[in-house]
Motif scaffolding. Structure first.
Motif, mmCIF file in Angstrom:
data_model
loop_
_atom_site.group_PDB
_atom_site.id
_atom_site.type_symbol
_atom_site.label_atom_id
_atom_site.label_comp_id
_atom_site.label_asym_id
_atom_site.label_seq_id
_atom_site.Cartn_x
_atom_site.Cartn_y
_atom_site.Cartn_z
ATOM 1 N N GLY A 43 28.192 64.150 30.056
ATOM 2 C CA GLY A 43 28.900 63.814 31.127
ATOM 3 C C GLY A 43 28.330 64.724 32.214
ATOM 4 N N GLU A 101 37.418 64.879 28.403
ATOM 5 C CA GLU A 101 35.900 63.807 27.800
ATOM 6 C C GLU A 101 36.721 62.672 27.656
ATOM 7 O OE1 GLU A 101 34.037 66.635 24.844
ATOM 8 O OE2 GLU A 101 35.205 65.439 24.029
ATOM 9 N N ASP A 114 31.208 62.401 37.183
ATOM 10 C CA ASP A 114 32.474 61.459 35.588
ATOM 11 C C ASP A 114 33.725 61.421 36.152
ATOM 12 O OD1 ASP A 114 30.132 59.509 34.279
ATOM 13 O OD2 ASP A 114 29.754 61.740 32.956
ATOM 14 N N VAL A 115 34.198 63.144 36.772
ATOM 15 C CA VAL A 115 35.623 63.979 36.757
ATOM 16 C C VAL A 115 35.499 64.683 37.581
ATOM 17 C CG1 VAL A 115 35.283 65.067 34.341
ATOM 18 C CG2 VAL A 115 37.546 64.177 35.273
ATOM 19 N N HIS A 131 28.326 69.170 28.104
ATOM 20 C CA HIS A 131 28.088 68.564 29.153
ATOM 21 C C HIS A 131 27.745 69.433 31.009
ATOM 22 C CE1 HIS A 131 30.910 66.133 26.941
ATOM 23 N NE2 HIS A 131 31.507 67.305 27.000
ATOM 24 N N VAL A 146 30.571 66.813 35.074
ATOM 25 C CA VAL A 146 31.601 67.549 35.652
ATOM 26 C C VAL A 146 31.899 68.058 36.885
ATOM 27 C CG1 VAL A 146 33.654 68.433 34.715
ATOM 28 C CG2 VAL A 146 32.251 67.586 33.138
ATOM 29 N N MET A 204 36.811 61.169 31.061
ATOM 30 C CA MET A 204 35.327 60.608 30.974
ATOM 31 C C MET A 204 35.074 59.660 30.513
ATOM 32 S SD MET A 204 33.895 65.086 30.480
ATOM 33 C CE MET A 204 32.545 63.939 31.209
#
Length: 530
Positions: free
Chosen positions: A26, A467, A150-151, A53, A28, A470
């Motif tokens: 993902g 995670e 994603d976050v 990530h 971040v 995410m």
């Protein structure tokens, strides 16, 4: 036949590769806090990177600790700068001087609070101005939107990351112990002041009446400081970009996951919430082998062992008179001493003491010959001491260090000295107590066993929940909406008032009914008698 065998092997290999779980990482976005807070945030970013990530770190143009590390993360460097090295060093020098004067002067005590509040006010002002510049930079905001993170992972000690996450509409994970008014628990979890001590109160979960009075008073002071620190800086930004009826604390409380940098080997028992994940000691790890020179010095201690002393990354040396007294005390011990000291070499230094500009703290704490850890009480150092089971002699200097060491002292694993009164004799007596009174080491080793006895490593637990957020675009099912309630609703004061009103109404009706019956019965008898 051979080609047929090769084909079968290729098909089998392809099937195995297809059966493996997806390792797509993902994206971040990290909005960190500089200084010692970055030390533990960096652990999370490096672990996220190792799991595939993509990490982007937002950093100021001028930073104390956050460096360019393209192998681990990309950086978005802002035009704005945080506090300068010189300014922060002056602040540290002032705090140390006031600490030394506080034992004999109430003015110094009051001045200490004034200096801290003024510094916090200025730091929050810088953060708020930085956030405003980010929001007003259309090109930067567009690039952050288009990156499709994603976050957002942030430390809410300051409000920048919280505001940016909500502005981008992204799920939010907090790497937290402190928020603007104090302990992060008080913003998200029920915190009865009857047995949950406020940070800085130096109280346990077992309080007398007057201790509870003190606890409530300090809590109210924290609320006042929150209003004076947050209001002037964050409120205008929040109301401009999120609406006139929105409060900063509401945005903070809407965070999906709170990765709390402690656990209940450190914390006193207290209520929690499902979105609070305890990761205390996540930065701790088994010790590595020391360099040959250092290992030889440690081994030369024989059965007496080694004492480690360091006052963290920010303070390399103490005032000369205190340094001389500590060095003289160390010289009278049979143990070897490894001391991180960057100032003038003490004239009283003994042959048993090795001075270093830097020392491998974790590796030394994990060495079987280490007997005592002389420390300032920073969270990272305290948790490493718990992890390795090494008792502490504390010399708190500033910030949360008094509170951290008080908790350790209350659990019987540390002895704490006041820097304002420490001298050769008091220091020597305290070191000998921690060295030779078995309870300190036994209690700390018990804490170490409790800390390690868990089904999942704290760092793995942190990774799972980041995670998780995410994968599921947040964790709303774990988050209470109680922060949207007024304090009257939260404490059911309106319900109590309603039930009390109903009770009083029923009582009044009963009273009037009895009074009416009384008049009818006894009034009629009186009439007949007449």
């Amino acid at each position: 036949i051979i080609s047929h065998i090769h084909m079968n092997r290729l098909v089998t290999l392809a099937a195995l590769l297809c059966s493996l779980p997806s390792t797509d990482g993902g994206k971040v976005l990290v909005f960190p806090v500089d200084g010692s807070h970055w030390v533990n945030m960096r652990v999370l970013t490096e672990e996220l990177h190792s799991r595939g990530h993509s990490i982007t770190v937002i950093k100021p143009a001028q930073s104390l600790y956050i460096k360019e590390m393209p192998h681990y993360y990309q950086t978005v460097t802002l035009k704005a700068a945080t506090a300068s090295d010189d300014g922060f060093n002056r602040f540290l020098t002032t705090m140390l001087q006031l600490r030394l004067e506080s034992h004999t002067s109430w003015r110094a005590v009051l001045r200490t609070g004034e200096v801290i509040l003024k510094a916090m006010y200025e730091w929050h002002k810088i953060v708020a101005e930085t956030v405003k510049e980010i929001f007003e930079d259309a090109k930067l905001m567009q690039s952050l939107q288009e990156a499709k993170y994603d976050v957002v992972l942030t430390d809410p000690c300051f409000g920048g990351g919280v505001l940016l996450a909500h502005r981008l509409g992204l799920p939010l994970v907090l790497n937290v112990r402190w928020i603007i008014p104090g302990d992060g628990h008080f913003a998200v979890a029920p915190s009865p002041l009857s047995y949950v001590p406020v940070a800085g109160a130096l109280l346990t979960d077992k309080m007398t009446f007057f201790q509870r009075v003190k606890n409530v008073f300090i809590f109210l002071m924290a609320l006042h400081h929150q209003a004076s620190l947050v209001g002037p800086h964050y409120t205008p930004i929040v109301q401009h970009y999120f609406g006139p009826n929105v409060d900063y604390m509401e945005l903070l409380q809407a965070s999906d996951i709170w990765l709390m940098r402690n656990d209940f080997t450190f914390e006193f028992p207290r209520p929690s919430m499902p979105n609070i994940i305890y990761i205390g000691g996540f930065q701790c790890k088994p010790s590595k082998r020391l360099s040959k020179d250092l290992e030889d010095f440690v081994q030369s201690s024989g059965e007496h062992g080694v004492i480690i002393m360091t006052l963290g990354t920010l303070v390399g040396n103490l005032p000369e008179d205190i340094t001389e007294g500590i060095a003289a005390a160390f010289a009278q011990l049979p143990q070897k001493v490894i001391w991180r000291h960057t100032g003038k070499r003490p004239s009283t230094l003994g042959n048993n003491t090795l001075l270093l500009d830097w020392l491998p703290q974790n590796d030394l704490l994990g060495h079987p010959k280490t007997r005592v850890f002389v420390a300032h009480g920073g969270t990272n150092g305290v948790q490493e001491a718990i992890y390795h089971g090494v008792p502490i002699l504390g010399l708190p200097l500033m910030f949360d260090q008094d509170d951290n060491l008080f908790r350790m002292e209350a659990k019987g694993v540390a002895k704490v000295l006041d820097l304002a009164t420490v001298n050769k004799d008091s220091f020597l007596e305290a070191v000998k107590a921690v060295l030779y009174e078995r309870s300190y080491r036994e209690n700390m080793q018990m804490l170490s066993r409790l800390h390690r006895d868990q089904p999942m490593k704290p760092l793995d637990r942190a990774m799972f929940w980041i995670e998780f957020v995410m994968r599921h675009k947040g964790a709303a099912h774990l988050r209470t909406d109680s922060y949207k309630m007024s304090w009257i609703q939260y404490h059911s004061i309106d319900v109590v008032a309603f039930l009390l009103s109903c009770f009083m109404l029923m009582a009044l009706i009963c009273f009037l009914a009895v009074k009416m019956l009384w008049r009818k019965v006894f009034g009629r008898k009186k009439g007949k008698t007449d």
